[in-house]
Design a protein around this motif. Sequence first.
Motif, PDB file in Angstrom:
ATOM      1  N   GLN A  70       0.673  -1.096  -0.167  1.00  6.83           N
ATOM      2  CA  GLN A  70      -0.092   0.227   0.259  1.00  6.83           C
ATOM      3  C   GLN A  70       1.007   1.265   0.007  1.00  6.83           C
ATOM      4  O   GLN A  70       0.527   2.273  -0.489  1.00  6.83           O
ATOM      5  N   ILE A  71       1.969   1.255   0.597  1.00  5.40           N
ATOM      6  CA  ILE A  71       2.837   2.274   0.797  1.00  5.40           C
ATOM      7  C   ILE A  71       3.504   2.338  -0.775  1.00  5.40           C
ATOM      8  O   ILE A  71       3.452   3.672  -1.459  1.00  5.40           O
ATOM      9  N   LYS A  72       3.832   1.480  -1.491  1.00  8.02           N
ATOM     10  CA  LYS A  72       4.237   1.199  -2.562  1.00  8.02           C
ATOM     11  C   LYS A  72       3.055   1.936  -3.791  1.00  8.02           C
ATOM     12  O   LYS A  72       3.412   2.747  -4.969  1.00  8.02           O
ATOM     13  N   ALA A  73       1.888   1.821  -3.406  1.00  4.83           N
ATOM     14  CA  ALA A  73       0.611   2.077  -4.337  1.00  4.83           C
ATOM     15  C   ALA A  73       0.254   3.707  -4.126  1.00  4.83           C
ATOM     16  O   ALA A  73      -0.567   4.101  -4.501  1.00  4.83           O
ATOM     17  N   GLY A  74       0.932   4.247  -2.936  1.00  3.64           N
ATOM     18  CA  GLY A  74       0.928   5.825  -3.053  1.00  3.64           C
ATOM     19  C   GLY A  74      -0.173   6.088  -1.877  1.00  3.64           C
ATOM     20  O   GLY A  74      -0.716   7.252  -1.767  1.00  3.64           O
ATOM     21  N   LYS A  75      -0.606   5.072  -0.957  1.00  3.18           N
ATOM     22  CA  LYS A  75      -1.485   5.332  -0.178  1.00  3.18           C
ATOM     23  C   LYS A  75      -1.068   6.106   1.183  1.00  3.18           C
ATOM     24  O   LYS A  75       0.080   5.858   1.597  1.00  3.18           O
ATOM     25  N   SER A  76      -1.761   6.908   1.919  1.00  2.40           N
ATOM     26  CA  SER A  76      -1.364   7.503   2.942  1.00  2.40           C
ATOM     27  C   SER A  76      -1.157   6.739   4.202  1.00  2.40           C
ATOM     28  O   SER A  76      -1.806   5.801   4.288  1.00  2.40           O
ATOM     29  N   ASP A  77      -0.697   7.068   5.471  1.00  9.72           N
ATOM     30  CA  ASP A  77      -0.577   6.548   6.730  1.00  9.72           C
ATOM     31  C   ASP A  77      -1.927   6.036   7.228  1.00  9.72           C
ATOM     32  O   ASP A  77      -2.270   5.012   7.568  1.00  9.72           O
TER      33      ASP A  77
END
Length: 151
Positions: A70-77
């Motif tokens: 999800q971090i790689k997909a650009g999602k926020s924390d």
Amino acid sequence: MKRFALFILLSLCCAVVVFAKDAQPTEDPKIEARFKNLTQQLRCPVCQNETLADSNAELARQMRDQIREQIKAGKSDDEIKAYLTQRYGDFPLYKPPVKPMTYFLWFGPFLLLIVGTAVLFIFLRRRREMIPERPLTADERKQAAEILRSV
């Protein structure tokens, strides 16, 4: 001699296991820093009070993989935390939100402290009332004086 050689071989094998570490992926340092920060803020649902970063449980590994994706997909924390709480409930959060389901979690310790203090106060007051207050007689005063002198 064979035993000594076997002992040395086993010692070397054990030393390798002791100093072995998990493989660290060679990702972007910003992604790794964010991943590490996020996994330190979340709790493993399997382990009691162990962070996702420290847990070796299979579920924790799966959750770490999901977080990394999800971090790689650009999602926020916040989006990642919302996804995990939707999937696993509020348990992975060290600071769950204040809502009717978590009122006892947030306010329970204060409520128990107030109730415990009130019960202790009532118990001590009743106990004090149960003990009759009467002055010492002349013989009891003599005995007390003798005891104090002998000490």
